[in-house]
Design a protein around this motif. Structure first.
Motif, PDB file in Angstrom:
ATOM      1  N   VAL A   9      35.348  19.289   1.352  1.00 30.45           N
ATOM      2  CA  VAL A   9      34.370  19.617   2.527  1.00 30.45           C
ATOM      3  C   VAL A   9      35.112  18.864   3.812  1.00 30.45           C
ATOM      4  O   VAL A   9      35.319  17.700   3.919  1.00 30.45           O
ATOM      5  N   PRO A  10      35.452  19.878   4.905  1.00 33.53           N
ATOM      6  CA  PRO A  10      36.005  19.237   6.151  1.00 33.53           C
ATOM      7  C   PRO A  10      35.373  18.388   7.088  1.00 33.53           C
ATOM      8  O   PRO A  10      35.107  18.862   7.998  1.00 33.53           O
ATOM      9  N   TRP A  11      34.422  17.547   6.560  1.00 28.67           N
ATOM     10  CA  TRP A  11      33.453  16.577   7.248  1.00 28.67           C
ATOM     11  C   TRP A  11      34.650  15.614   7.721  1.00 28.67           C
ATOM     12  O   TRP A  11      34.933  14.687   7.113  1.00 28.67           O
TER      13      TRP A  11
ATOM     14  N   VAL B 186      32.885   5.229   7.527  1.00 28.31           N
ATOM     15  CA  VAL B 186      31.596   5.461   6.844  1.00 28.31           C
ATOM     16  C   VAL B 186      31.010   6.746   7.125  1.00 28.31           C
ATOM     17  O   VAL B 186      31.040   6.931   8.374  1.00 28.31           O
ATOM     18  N   LEU B 187      30.754   7.476   6.201  1.00 28.32           N
ATOM     19  CA  LEU B 187      30.104   8.946   6.472  1.00 28.32           C
ATOM     20  C   LEU B 187      28.965   9.089   5.490  1.00 28.32           C
ATOM     21  O   LEU B 187      28.681   8.517   4.361  1.00 28.32           O
ATOM     22  N   PRO B 188      27.879   9.815   6.159  1.00 29.76           N
ATOM     23  CA  PRO B 188      26.793  10.175   5.213  1.00 29.76           C
ATOM     24  C   PRO B 188      27.264  11.389   3.975  1.00 29.76           C
ATOM     25  O   PRO B 188      28.323  12.005   4.424  1.00 29.76           O
ATOM     26  N   THR B 189      26.718  11.407   2.871  1.00 32.24           N
ATOM     27  CA  THR B 189      26.831  12.424   1.842  1.00 32.24           C
ATOM     28  C   THR B 189      25.548  13.270   1.593  1.00 32.24           C
ATOM     29  O   THR B 189      24.335  12.838   2.008  1.00 32.24           O
ATOM     30  N   GLY B 190      25.832  14.561   1.205  1.00 35.76           N
ATOM     31  CA  GLY B 190      24.625  15.411   0.893  1.00 35.76           C
ATOM     32  C   GLY B 190      24.917  16.020  -0.569  1.00 35.76           C
ATOM     33  O   GLY B 190      26.055  16.336  -0.813  1.00 35.76           O
TER      34      GLY B 190
END
Length: 204
Positions: free
Chosen positions: A84-86, A191-195
């Motif tokens: 996922v290119p987030w 730090v990044l959110p995940t789903g």
């Protein structure tokens, strides 16, 4: 010289793949009963493993999937991967230990902690700059890999007469242990959110 790095933006398709099921999931899923007695009466016993993927992300060229195996009544171990290119974190792989507080592993509320590896790719464009002394970034297009730590919560339903269809939604936070140099020079978020949205096959 103008910075060559663009602000972080998640692709609309990626966000839709995570958010859509939370908005449109049938109310019947929320009310679905998952009593231990129901699973115990299944031919061959209750499922002990699940293989699942996000069915929408491949339409946009992305991927999210997980393999989960029951260890005890209240715990399981899972191996997950995503592309996922987030924030340009294009590739992730994790191993997770998941706790089910209601002692029904693979069903209901699950809380997990995981460790793994994350790979990010620096922007490959140089943007606009003055014609004099204009040089591309040293790290343009480069990749860097770092260990990760994540925490997440999810809810998982085992549906159907044989409990063979697994539907899972959830989310959490992931920490990337990039070096100070990488964070400063490559414009990377730590730090990044995940789903999580997956549909899969539950089996013995």
């Amino acid at each position: 010289m103008r910075s060559a790095f663009r602000p972080v933006r998640a692709p609309a398709g990626t966000l839709f793949a995570f958010v859509a099921p939370l908005l449109f999931a049938p109310a019947s899923l929320v009310a679905q009963g998952t009593l231990r007695e129901q699973s115990a009466n299944l031919p061959g016993g209750a499922p002990r493993q699940i293989i699942a993927i996000n069915p929408f992300m491949p339409l946009a060229g992305f991927f999210q999937g997980e393999y989960e195996r029951k260890l005890r009544d209240n715990t399981s171990v899972a191996i997950g991967a995503s592309y996922v290119p987030w924030n340009r974190n294009v590739l992730n792989a994790d191993i997770k230990l998941r706790l089910y507080p209601q002692d029904r592993a693979l069903e209901g509320l699950g809380l997990a902690a995981g460790v793994g590896l994350g790979r990010t790719q620096q922007a490959d464009d140089v943007g606009a700059c003055a014609p004099i002394n204009c040089e591309p970034p040293v790290f343009a297009g480069a990749q860097v890999t770092a260990p990760t730590f994540s925490v997440e919560a999810q809810y998982q339903w085992l549906l159907g007469r044989t409990r063979a269809t697994a539907v899972t939604v959830g989310g959490g936070v992931k920490r990337y242990f990039f070096s100070e140099t990488d964070v400063r020079d490559r414009d990377i978020s730590r730090v990044l959110p995940t789903g999580r949205l997956t549909i899969g096959w539950a089996f013995r």
